[in-house]
Scaffold this motif. Structure first.
Motif: not given
Length: 135
Positions: A63-79
């Protein structure tokens, strides 16, 4: 004697309530996650991934007021990414059947990076994890 009768009447109700709580567990809690938990450097985000169905779970655990996320990168270009912007102690979920955006290709290397927002940027100093998506 009255106490015994009252307890005898309450026992089935209590048993039914306990059974109902076990049967109504959320689908996401029943998943045995293949990967995770992964954290960012501040331990503000927790990320899980399940290969079957390309299920992604992102939890804001600080609980720090910041938002979080997950970046998912796929071999070959899709993110793709999944963000939890609520800072409410709950998690966000996605799966391949939600949309083609979340449907990741099979037989490719996947990288997941958990991160926490720092203004309009995302601090990606958390460790990136790689695995082969073979499901």
């Amino acid at each position: 004697m009255k106490l015994k009768r009252a307890l005898a009447r309450l026992a089935p109700v209590a048993l039914a309530a306990a059974a109902a709580s076990l049967l109504t567990a959320s689908p996401a809690s029943a998943i045995s996650w293949d990967w995770g938990p992964y954290y960012d450097s501040s331990k503000g985000v927790k990320v899980y991934f399940e290969e079957k169905g390309d299920r992604l779970k992102v939890c804001d655990i600080k609980s720090d007021g910041k938002w979080v996320m997950a970046w998912v990168d796929v071999q070959g270009g899709k993110s793709i990414y999944l963000a939890d912007t609520k800072n409410d102690g709950k998690c966000r979920y996605s799966k391949a059947s939600d949309s083609s955006y979340y449907n990741l290709p099979e037989k490719k290397w996947i990288e997941i990076t958990p991160c926490t927002s720092t203004g309009n940027m995302c601090d990606t100093t958390g460790k990136t994890r790689s695995f082969y998506n073979d499901h």
